[in-house]
Design a protein around this motif. Structure first.
Motif, PDB file in Angstrom:
ATOM      1  N   ASP A 138      -2.527   9.552   4.122  1.00  0.00           N
ATOM      2  CA  ASP A 138      -3.450   8.429   4.312  1.00  0.00           C
ATOM      3  C   ASP A 138      -4.393   8.353   3.110  1.00  0.00           C
ATOM      4  N   VAL A 139      -4.437   7.201   2.440  1.00  0.00           N
ATOM      5  CA  VAL A 139      -5.353   7.043   1.303  1.00  0.00           C
ATOM      6  C   VAL A 139      -6.385   5.972   1.670  1.00  0.00           C
ATOM      7  N   LYS A 140      -7.662   6.299   1.465  1.00  0.00           N
ATOM      8  CA  LYS A 140      -8.742   5.405   1.868  1.00  0.00           C
ATOM      9  C   LYS A 140      -9.412   4.809   0.626  1.00  0.00           C
ATOM     10  N   PHE A 141      -9.658   3.480   0.653  1.00  0.00           N
ATOM     11  CA  PHE A 141     -10.305   2.801  -0.476  1.00  0.00           C
ATOM     12  C   PHE A 141     -11.540   2.062  -0.005  1.00  0.00           C
ATOM     13  N   LYS A 142     -12.443   1.776  -1.012  1.00  0.00           N
ATOM     14  CA  LYS A 142     -13.678   1.090  -0.643  1.00  0.00           C
ATOM     15  C   LYS A 142     -13.473  -0.416  -0.502  1.00  0.00           C
ATOM     16  N   ASP A 143     -12.637  -0.994  -1.387  1.00  0.00           N
ATOM     17  CA  ASP A 143     -12.453  -2.444  -1.286  1.00  0.00           C
ATOM     18  C   ASP A 143     -10.979  -2.837  -1.290  1.00  0.00           C
ATOM     19  N   ALA A 144     -10.749  -4.039  -0.801  1.00  0.00           N
ATOM     20  CA  ALA A 144      -9.379  -4.500  -0.605  1.00  0.00           C
ATOM     21  C   ALA A 144      -8.643  -4.680  -1.924  1.00  0.00           C
ATOM     22  N   ALA A 145      -9.372  -5.113  -2.974  1.00  0.00           N
ATOM     23  CA  ALA A 145      -8.725  -5.384  -4.259  1.00  0.00           C
ATOM     24  C   ALA A 145      -8.103  -4.114  -4.830  1.00  0.00           C
ATOM     25  N   THR A 146      -8.892  -3.022  -4.829  1.00  0.00           N
ATOM     26  CA  THR A 146      -8.367  -1.750  -5.349  1.00  0.00           C
ATOM     27  C   THR A 146      -7.178  -1.304  -4.511  1.00  0.00           C
ATOM     28  N   ARG A 147      -7.352  -1.479  -3.189  1.00  0.00           N
ATOM     29  CA  ARG A 147      -6.290  -1.049  -2.281  1.00  0.00           C
ATOM     30  C   ARG A 147      -4.985  -1.776  -2.603  1.00  0.00           C
ATOM     31  N   ASP A 148      -5.106  -3.102  -2.846  1.00  0.00           N
ATOM     32  CA  ASP A 148      -3.889  -3.866  -3.124  1.00  0.00           C
ATOM     33  C   ASP A 148      -3.233  -3.428  -4.418  1.00  0.00           C
ATOM     34  N   LYS A 149      -4.097  -3.152  -5.432  1.00  0.00           N
ATOM     35  CA  LYS A 149      -3.542  -2.677  -6.707  1.00  0.00           C
ATOM     36  C   LYS A 149      -2.852  -1.326  -6.509  1.00  0.00           C
ATOM     37  N   ALA A 150      -3.536  -0.469  -5.723  1.00  0.00           N
ATOM     38  CA  ALA A 150      -2.982   0.859  -5.467  1.00  0.00           C
ATOM     39  C   ALA A 150      -1.658   0.751  -4.723  1.00  0.00           C
ATOM     40  N   GLU A 151      -1.610  -0.191  -3.770  1.00  0.00           N
ATOM     41  CA  GLU A 151      -0.388  -0.363  -2.994  1.00  0.00           C
ATOM     42  C   GLU A 151       0.793  -0.667  -3.911  1.00  0.00           C
ATOM     43  N   GLU A 152       0.520  -1.567  -4.900  1.00  0.00           N
ATOM     44  CA  GLU A 152       1.590  -1.924  -5.820  1.00  0.00           C
ATOM     45  C   GLU A 152       2.001  -0.719  -6.674  1.00  0.00           C
ATOM     46  N   ALA A 153       0.983  -0.022  -7.194  1.00  0.00           N
ATOM     47  CA  ALA A 153       1.256   1.113  -8.080  1.00  0.00           C
ATOM     48  C   ALA A 153       2.021   2.217  -7.336  1.00  0.00           C
ATOM     49  N   LEU A 154       1.528   2.542  -6.134  1.00  0.00           N
ATOM     50  CA  LEU A 154       2.166   3.619  -5.372  1.00  0.00           C
ATOM     51  C   LEU A 154       3.579   3.208  -4.947  1.00  0.00           C
ATOM     52  N   GLY A 155       3.705   1.908  -4.618  1.00  0.00           N
ATOM     53  CA  GLY A 155       5.011   1.403  -4.223  1.00  0.00           C
ATOM     54  C   GLY A 155       6.034   1.580  -5.332  1.00  0.00           C
TER      55      GLY A 155
END
Lengths: 312, 618
Positions: B176-193
């Motif tokens: 489980d990875v927790k982020f402060k804002d949605a924008a970072t989370r979305d970028k992270a989702e793409e990168a991790l994907g």
């Protein structure tokens, strides 16, 4: 010696009521014992540790038991095994102790307490989950064997014969298990193998009788089913007795000379051969008769026997 | 003409018997006491080493019968067990650390017999003595380890892309990875994907925080389990080889079990210790920015660090979470003594990847301390179901300043004893276990009991056979003799088939042979009773023989096939002792059908066939 083969006319089927009463009595006794006393399962099925230790001189199991009790193994079962120099120790799975180390611990305790050298002859450790699996596999093996045989006999003979042979097998297995339960004898993996061998043997016997019944139904034009079965049983009686005898001879040799480890194995087989011989005459054939087998069921679809000339 | 076999049939019987005798023959040769020398982890027993062993044995005056090389191992035969025992100590003295030896016996079968595949039958552990263990691989732990490894990888991936995260947490099923804002989370989702294509991924928002969750899909879980089992088998095989066992067997059983059979091993305790040992090393940087004692007392461990204790004095120490190298990257290890301090040490070699990492990290951190962690899974007790409770023990065994960049080869000190150094080196050489293991079954048979079992089994076969043979002759006269000949031929054929298949003969297997002896005559009894019946209804002797064999045939087939079904079911479902019994029973049924039908018929035809016979001796 020739007397056995001269024409016999035992009225086997006429006495089947009496035989049935005996069989039902034995089966009820076995089931009652299995239900109340149960089987004494060996560590193969329960899990636990078994240690066989050899001493240089005779040793009293009581002394060994006391040594173990003094060292915190009060629950250990100690018994003599085979010779007076041999001791067998059984331990149930223990909490908080690595079971695979248990044998080392016991052996060092006994080494220290013994005056002379002692020898670790055998260790068997079975984890509880492996024991459960073995029990399941064993029951499965018996069931699958019965099913496969049922199918083969149904294809080769007729469904009534298949049912008759399986009833006989269930009869044999139940009484053999009942014997082990009644006398509280250790039931381990080798005894299970013996029970399965009994299935094979008893079936062998039954098939020989069925084969003759089928042949006589086709050959003897008139005659009631009961009479045909009686004739067949008498014709195969000599063979049934001789084969049981030779098998029992070698099994007795195994029982007397084979050593402690396969003692119960050979005993189960001896018992199974005796019960199996009886059941192929009375149980299997009576069952077939009671299921209402008749000549019409066994008439060949096409002519057999063309191949005999070239056979051995 | 009635009761005469065509020539080819007689030849077939003779041929089968000859082949049977030939392949049963190796079992009659005696066994030489011998020593096997074998290398582990790429070490070879080369000719200089052979020369060295030879000279050592010669100079101590030990008689050697023969020395032969086979499958990269050296087999030395001795004329007596005394020579073997003495030679053992001489050989132990000259072998390098990664070459081991084992006492064994070798059949004295001549070369011409070996060349055509003649081998003596394999004796089971209950007959030759030895240890059998069944090992269960802890798959849950394997998966947990893998998830933890992914946790580290996720952190690294996010950091390298400068994506700020709040926490990365591992649980039993995923990360489980927790982020402060949605924008970072979305970028992270793409990168991790992109980086972790083999993992399942989902996102969720809760209480002002934004999560990415990575999970293991079923296919990946299967892969991890299969890998853990394979890796453990390899490791255990290496360990067993290093122990020095003559003919070890390491085999997969089912999806999570490993069977290990070590014939001739006398010390089960040592075997179990080495098999189950999980000791390995880890190299980590020391966290010098924070105070370890503070962290221990307040319970607040700085992120990125972990609290350990030093083995020597038990004081706390903070180490960086990121591992520099682990035991998996160690390719070779040997034990010895540190030249300066004289304390026990282990000299390790790293593989290419490990060496590169070690160099990169040490170049950046010259002058800073590095710690060596000794990790071991110890069983501390058992729960109510008998499952072991294990605790991972992690001790820091040495802390030293990095004086210069380290490469592929360096030494580690801080071990308790030379014995520990020796075992650690052995374990590092063999490789680490990918998942913890548990011994769930053990069967040890002492060597004297094995011999006793052979003797008792052999005696009961002989006595049972003799009794049956006497009975058959008394009851069936000349035809009884035919049956007896078939019985002996059957035993020879059984031994030949067992030897050819290299099936394992066990005590229950011998019981199977004994039972076959009893049942093999059944076919003959059936035939002979039929012949007697035919005689009684007035058939001529020749016609009686013919009809007897012909009519009994289908009965014999049906009876034997049903028994064969039972034997096959036993073999496929049963385990251990049950299997051994089923093998000999099945082989016995098949060989006995040949000997007691075709074999006795050939004899009967030979004696009675084609002649005028008034009376049959039956």
């Amino acid at each position: 010696m020739r007397t056995l083969t001269s024409s016999l006319h035992f009225d086997f089927m006429g006495k089947r009521k009496f035989a049935m009463a005996l069989s039902i009595f034995l089966i009820l006794l076995s089931l009652a014992s299995l239900a109340t006393r149960g089987l004494v399962f060996g560590i193969d099925f329960t899990g636990g540790t078994l240690i066989e230790v050899g001493y240089a001189q005779e040793v009293d199991p009581e002394v060994v038991r006391k040594v173990l009790a003094d060292n915190g193994f009060a629950e250990a079962q100690v018994q003599q095994f085979g010779t007076p120099q041999d001791i067998l120790i059984r331990l149930a799975p223990r909490e908080g102790v690595k079971s695979s180390d248990l044998s080392d611990k016991i052996f060092s305790i006994l080494s220290k307490a013994s005056a002379g050298e002692i020898e670790l002859r055998r260790v068997e450790f079975v984890g509880p989950q492996v024991g459960d699996e073995l029990t399941e596999d064993g029951a499965l093996a018996v069931l699958v064997a019965l099913m496969a045989i049922l199918m083969y006999v149904a294809v080769r003979f007729e469904w009534r014969f298949a049912v008759g042979s399986v009833i006989a097998l269930v009869h044999d297995v139940t009484i053999t298990l009942g014997f082990f339960s009644l006398f509280q004898m250790q039931f381990d993996l080798t005894v299970l193998a013996a029970v399965l061998a009994v299935i094979g043997y008893s079936l062998n016997d039954t098939i020989v009788v069925f084969d003759r019944i089928r042949e006589n139904f086709r050959k003897i034009r008139k005659g009631e089913s009961e009479e045909v079965i009686n004739i067949s049983l008498n014709q195969t009686l000599a063979r049934t007795i001789v084969t049981s005898l030779t098998t029992l001879i070698v099994l007795l040799a195994l029982f007397v000379l084979g050593g402690e480890i396969i003692h119960n194995f050979s005993l189960a087989l001896i018992l199974g051969v005796v019960v199996g011989t009886y059941s192929s005459i009375y149980v299997a054939s009576s069952a077939v008769l009671m299921l209402g087998v008749s000549k019409a069921d066994l008439m060949p679809v096409q002519k057999e026997g063309q191949q005999v000339d070239d056979m051995p | 003409m009635l009761n005469q076999y065509p020539l080819w049939k007689n030849l077939l019987v003779a041929f089968v018997l000859a082949i049977g005798l030939f392949y049963a023959l190796p079992n009659l040769y005696s066994q030489d006491p011998a020593i096997v020398v074998s290398g582990s982890r790429g070490a070879v027993v080369d000719s200089p080493l052979q020369e060295k062993i030879n000279t050592a044995l010669e100079s101590s005056g030990i008689a050697v019968k023969a020395m032969e090389e086979k499958e990269e191992r050296l087999l030395i035969r001795f004329p007596s067990t005394t020579d073997q025992q003495e030679a053992q100590h001489v050989i132990a003295g000259v072998l390098p650390e990664n070459v081991s030896y084992a006492l064994t016996t070798a059949a004295n079968v001549p070369g011409w017999l070996l060349a055509v595949g003649g081998k003596p039958v394999n004796l089971g552990l209950d007959l030759r003595g030895g240890i059998h263990v069944l090992i269960d691989v802890d798959m849950d732990a394997a998966i947990k380890d893998k998830i933890e490894a992914y946790t580290g990888d996720v952190r690294t991936a996010l950091r390298s892309r400068k994506l700020r995260y709040l926490t990365v947490k591992a649980d039993a099923k995923g990360v489980d990875v927790k982020f402060k804002d949605a924008a970072t989370r979305d970028k992270a989702e793409e990168a991790l994907g992109n980086e972790f294509r083999n993992l399942g991924m989902e996102t969720r928002d809760a209480e002002g925080a934004y999560f990415v969750r990575l999970t293991l899909p079923p296919a990946e879980t299967r892969l991890i389990k299969r890998f853990a089992l394979q890796q453990n088998i390899t490791t255990i095989r290496n360990r067993v080889n290093a122990l020095g066992v003559a003919e070890p067997l390491v085999q997969q059983q089912g999806e999570r079990r490993i069977v290990v059979e070590l014939p001739g091993v006398q010390d089960p305790t040592q075997v179990k210790n080495i098999l189950g040992a999980t000791a390995t090393l880890e190299y980590r940087l020391v966290d010098t920015e924070h105070d370890a004692l503070d962290a221990k007392n307040s319970g607040k461990v700085p992120p990125g660090s972990r609290l350990y204790k030093v083995r020597e004095d038990g004081r706390p120490i903070l180490l960086k979470k990121r591992v520099i190298v682990t035991g998996n990257q160690i390719t070779d290890a040997s034990s010895g003594f540190d030249q300066r301090s004289g304390s026990p040490m282990v000299l390790v070699n790293l593989d290419g990847k490990g060496a590169r990492r070690m160099r990169n990290v040490t170049i950046d951190n010259v002058g800073k301390p590095m710690a060596v962690v000794f990790k071991e899974n110890r069983i501390v007790g058992r729960d109510a179901e008998g499952k072991p409770i294990k605790r991972l023990v992690e001790d820091v065994i040495s802390v030293a300043n990095i004086l210069e960049p380290l490469g592929a080869r360096f030494q580690t000190t801080g071990l308790d004893s030379p014995q520990e150094a020796h075992e650690l080196a052995l374990l590092l050489r063999a490789g680490a276990l990918a998942a913890p293991i548990d011994i769930v079954e053990e069967r040890t048979i002492g060597p004297s009991l094995g011999q006793e079992n052979i003797d008792q089994g052999f005696n009961s076969v002989i006595i049972g056979l003799l009794l049956v043979m006497v009975f058959m002759v008394v009851y069936y006269k000349v035809f009884g003799l035919f049956a007896n000949a078939a019985l002996i031929a059957n035993l020879v054929l059984m031994m030949a088939v067992l030897s050819l298949l290299q099936a394992t003969l066990t005590l229950p297997g011998i019981a199977g042979i004994v039972l076959t002896v009893g049942m093999a005559v059944d076919a003959n009894v059936l035939i002979y009773e039929r012949i007697r019946e035919e005689m009684r209804v007035g058939s001529t002797p020749q016609a009686s023989i013919h009809a007897g064999y012909a009519k009994a045939f289908s009965t014999i087939m049906d009876a034997n096939i049903t028994t064969l079904i039972a034997a096959i079911v036993l073999f496929s479902i049963g385990s251990g002792p049950v299997k051994g019994f089923a093998v000999t029973l099945a082989i016995g049924i098949m060989t006995s059908m040949f000997t007691s039908i075709v074999g006795t018929r050939a004899l009967a035809n030979l004696v009675y066939g084609g002649k005028r016979v008034k009376k049959l001796a039956i």
